[in-house]
Every structure is written in structure tokens, then in C-alpha cells.
Design a protein around this motif. Structure first.
Motif, PDB file in Angstrom:
ATOM      1  N   MET A  14      40.042  50.081  47.640  1.00 45.17           N
ATOM      2  CA  MET A  14      41.305  49.639  47.059  1.00 45.17           C
ATOM      3  C   MET A  14      42.457  50.491  47.581  1.00 45.17           C
ATOM      4  O   MET A  14      42.314  51.700  47.758  1.00 45.17           O
ATOM      5  CB  MET A  14      41.251  49.744  45.527  1.00 45.17           C
ATOM      6  N   THR A  15      43.595  49.849  47.795  1.00 44.63           N
ATOM      7  CA  THR A  15      44.793  50.581  48.204  1.00 44.63           C
ATOM      8  C   THR A  15      45.351  51.328  46.981  1.00 44.63           C
ATOM      9  O   THR A  15      44.985  51.038  45.843  1.00 44.63           O
ATOM     10  CB  THR A  15      45.872  49.623  48.729  1.00 44.63           C
ATOM     11  N   LYS A  16      46.246  52.270  47.220  1.00 48.83           N
ATOM     12  CA  LYS A  16      46.885  52.998  46.120  1.00 48.83           C
ATOM     13  C   LYS A  16      47.610  52.022  45.185  1.00 48.83           C
ATOM     14  O   LYS A  16      47.575  52.173  43.964  1.00 48.83           O
ATOM     15  CB  LYS A  16      47.887  54.034  46.646  1.00 48.83           C
ATOM     16  N   GLU A  17      48.265  51.015  45.774  1.00 43.76           N
ATOM     17  CA  GLU A  17      48.980  50.031  44.968  1.00 43.76           C
ATOM     18  C   GLU A  17      47.999  49.258  44.088  1.00 43.76           C
ATOM     19  O   GLU A  17      48.277  49.005  42.905  1.00 43.76           O
ATOM     20  CB  GLU A  17      49.762  49.063  45.867  1.00 43.76           C
ATOM     21  N   GLU A  18      46.855  48.866  44.641  1.00 42.64           N
ATOM     22  CA  GLU A  18      45.840  48.151  43.861  1.00 42.64           C
ATOM     23  C   GLU A  18      45.279  49.045  42.748  1.00 42.64           C
ATOM     24  O   GLU A  18      45.052  48.578  41.630  1.00 42.64           O
ATOM     25  CB  GLU A  18      44.707  47.662  44.760  1.00 42.64           C
ATOM     26  N   GLN A  19      45.085  50.322  43.049  1.00 45.88           N
ATOM     27  CA  GLN A  19      44.596  51.252  42.034  1.00 45.88           C
ATOM     28  C   GLN A  19      45.603  51.398  40.899  1.00 45.88           C
ATOM     29  O   GLN A  19      45.232  51.395  39.720  1.00 45.88           O
ATOM     30  CB  GLN A  19      44.307  52.624  42.658  1.00 45.88           C
ATOM     31  N   MET A  20      46.886  51.515  41.240  1.00 42.22           N
ATOM     32  CA  MET A  20      47.920  51.650  40.220  1.00 42.22           C
ATOM     33  C   MET A  20      48.003  50.377  39.368  1.00 42.22           C
ATOM     34  O   MET A  20      48.162  50.460  38.150  1.00 42.22           O
ATOM     35  CB  MET A  20      49.279  51.958  40.858  1.00 42.22           C
ATOM     36  N   GLN A  21      47.884  49.219  39.995  1.00 38.09           N
ATOM     37  CA  GLN A  21      47.905  47.959  39.250  1.00 38.09           C
ATOM     38  C   GLN A  21      46.700  47.874  38.316  1.00 38.09           C
ATOM     39  O   GLN A  21      46.823  47.443  37.169  1.00 38.09           O
ATOM     40  CB  GLN A  21      47.916  46.758  40.199  1.00 38.09           C
ATOM     41  N   GLU A  22      45.548  48.329  38.797  1.00 33.28           N
ATOM     42  CA  GLU A  22      44.352  48.304  37.959  1.00 33.28           C
ATOM     43  C   GLU A  22      44.522  49.216  36.735  1.00 33.28           C
ATOM     44  O   GLU A  22      44.126  48.854  35.623  1.00 33.28           O
ATOM     45  CB  GLU A  22      43.113  48.701  38.762  1.00 33.28           C
ATOM     46  N   ILE A  23      45.139  50.373  36.917  1.00 32.28           N
ATOM     47  CA  ILE A  23      45.395  51.273  35.794  1.00 32.28           C
ATOM     48  C   ILE A  23      46.300  50.585  34.770  1.00 32.28           C
ATOM     49  O   ILE A  23      46.039  50.632  33.564  1.00 32.28           O
ATOM     50  CB  ILE A  23      46.008  52.604  36.283  1.00 32.28           C
ATOM     51  N   GLN A  24      47.339  49.907  35.243  1.00 38.18           N
ATOM     52  CA  GLN A  24      48.226  49.178  34.332  1.00 38.18           C
ATOM     53  C   GLN A  24      47.471  48.061  33.610  1.00 38.18           C
ATOM     54  O   GLN A  24      47.660  47.846  32.408  1.00 38.18           O
ATOM     55  CB  GLN A  24      49.419  48.604  35.099  1.00 38.18           C
ATOM     56  N   ASP A  25      46.591  47.377  34.341  1.00 39.32           N
ATOM     57  CA  ASP A  25      45.802  46.297  33.741  1.00 39.32           C
ATOM     58  C   ASP A  25      44.853  46.832  32.666  1.00 39.32           C
ATOM     59  O   ASP A  25      44.691  46.216  31.612  1.00 39.32           O
ATOM     60  CB  ASP A  25      45.000  45.554  34.815  1.00 39.32           C
ATOM     61  N   ALA A  99      36.574  41.791  35.037  1.00 31.92           N
ATOM     62  CA  ALA A  99      36.037  40.432  34.909  1.00 31.92           C
ATOM     63  C   ALA A  99      36.631  39.488  35.955  1.00 31.92           C
ATOM     64  O   ALA A  99      36.017  38.482  36.292  1.00 31.92           O
ATOM     65  CB  ALA A  99      36.281  39.886  33.503  1.00 31.92           C
ATOM     66  N   ARG A 100      37.805  39.837  36.495  1.00 34.37           N
ATOM     67  CA  ARG A 100      38.453  38.988  37.495  1.00 34.37           C
ATOM     68  C   ARG A 100      37.789  39.065  38.861  1.00 34.37           C
ATOM     69  O   ARG A 100      37.927  38.157  39.670  1.00 34.37           O
ATOM     70  CB  ARG A 100      39.930  39.365  37.617  1.00 34.37           C
ATOM     71  N   GLU A 101      37.078  40.171  39.152  1.00 38.16           N
ATOM     72  CA  GLU A 101      36.444  40.304  40.470  1.00 38.16           C
ATOM     73  C   GLU A 101      34.980  40.704  40.387  1.00 38.16           C
ATOM     74  O   GLU A 101      34.273  40.635  41.367  1.00 38.16           O
ATOM     75  CB  GLU A 101      37.221  41.283  41.363  1.00 38.16           C
ATOM     76  N   GLY A 102      34.540  41.073  39.211  1.00 40.79           N
ATOM     77  CA  GLY A 102      33.138  41.435  38.995  1.00 40.79           C
ATOM     78  C   GLY A 102      32.608  40.625  37.839  1.00 40.79           C
ATOM     79  O   GLY A 102      32.826  39.417  37.785  1.00 40.79           O
ATOM     80  N   SER A 103      31.963  41.284  36.894  1.00 42.18           N
ATOM     81  CA  SER A 103      31.475  40.583  35.713  1.00 42.18           C
ATOM     82  C   SER A 103      31.384  41.543  34.542  1.00 42.18           C
ATOM     83  O   SER A 103      31.365  42.761  34.727  1.00 42.18           O
ATOM     84  CB  SER A 103      30.105  39.957  35.986  1.00 42.18           C
ATOM     85  N   VAL A 104      31.346  40.970  33.354  1.00 46.32           N
ATOM     86  CA  VAL A 104      31.160  41.734  32.124  1.00 46.32           C
ATOM     87  C   VAL A 104      30.006  41.087  31.372  1.00 46.32           C
ATOM     88  O   VAL A 104      30.032  39.889  31.101  1.00 46.32           O
ATOM     89  CB  VAL A 104      32.430  41.740  31.246  1.00 46.32           C
TER      90      VAL A 104
END
Length: 113
Positions: A14-25, A99-104
């Protein structure tokens, strides 16, 4: 219990931007879950490369590096959330970003009396 699975290679790239977005999510998910139910516990876990699997056979403990599964997705973490029913658990689990890219996987926890 909600078990989170994700593609470990994709997560590692993941890029830094993707990591930051994931933290916000995840922050948004926690706020949503806190409003709906009680979060009992939750943790992220290290990748499957850090796992050790044990089996006891004929009284001997055998160890294997890794989880010994043939899949691209590995266990990424878990939450124990006190939900009133399966519908509420499904609703809350659907908000976990992975859940959007993996599973729960949702599993009821056994309560011993």
C-alpha cells in the motif's frame, strides 16, 4: 467474534496515501461500532510469516512455521463485539474497511456457564 482476512501482499504494498486513508476508514468504523454495540476487544496481528502452528500427535508437540493454509488471504486481526443478534453483527462487520478487499468472518463466541 469478527475475524479479518486480507491479501497480505497487497497490504504490504500500500502507498502512504492508501495507508492514511485506511487509518481514517478504521477510525470511522470504530466510531460507528461504538455507537451500535460494545467493542469487547480487538487486535491486529502480524502477517502469517510470523505465525507458528502447533499440533500434538502421539504426545509429541510438532511445530510448523506459518499457519499452514493455502490461500492468499491471511488472518489480519479480530474484534470481539457484543451484538444483539446476527443482523447487527453483519451490519457492523460490513463497515470494517478490510471487508472491501478481503473478508470478515463472523463467529459466535461460546459462553460457558
Amino acid at each position: 467474534m469478527m475475524l479479518k482476512y486480507r491479501d497480505e501482499a497487497a497490504a504490504a504494498n500500500m502507498t502512504k496515501e492508501e495507508q492514511m486513508q485506511e487509518i481514517q476508514d478504521y477510525n470511522a468504523f470504530f466510531e460507528y461500532a461504538r455507537q451500535r454495540a460494545t467493542i469487547v476487544s480487538g487486535e491486529a496481528v502480524h502477517p502469517t510469516s510470523a505465525a507458528t502452528t502447533i499440533r500434538v500427535r502421539d504426545g509429541k508437540t510438532l511445530t510448523t512455521d506459518g499457519p499452514f493454509v493455502e490461500t492468499r488471504e491471511g488472518l489480519a486481526g479480530f474484534y470481539v463485539i457484543d451484538c444483539k443478534d446476527l443482523d447487527e453483527a453483519i451490519d457492523i462487520a460490513s463497515k470494517i474497511p478490510v471487508a472491501r478487499e478481503g473478508s470478515v468472518e463472523i463467529r459466535p463466541v461460546v459462553t460457558f456457564e
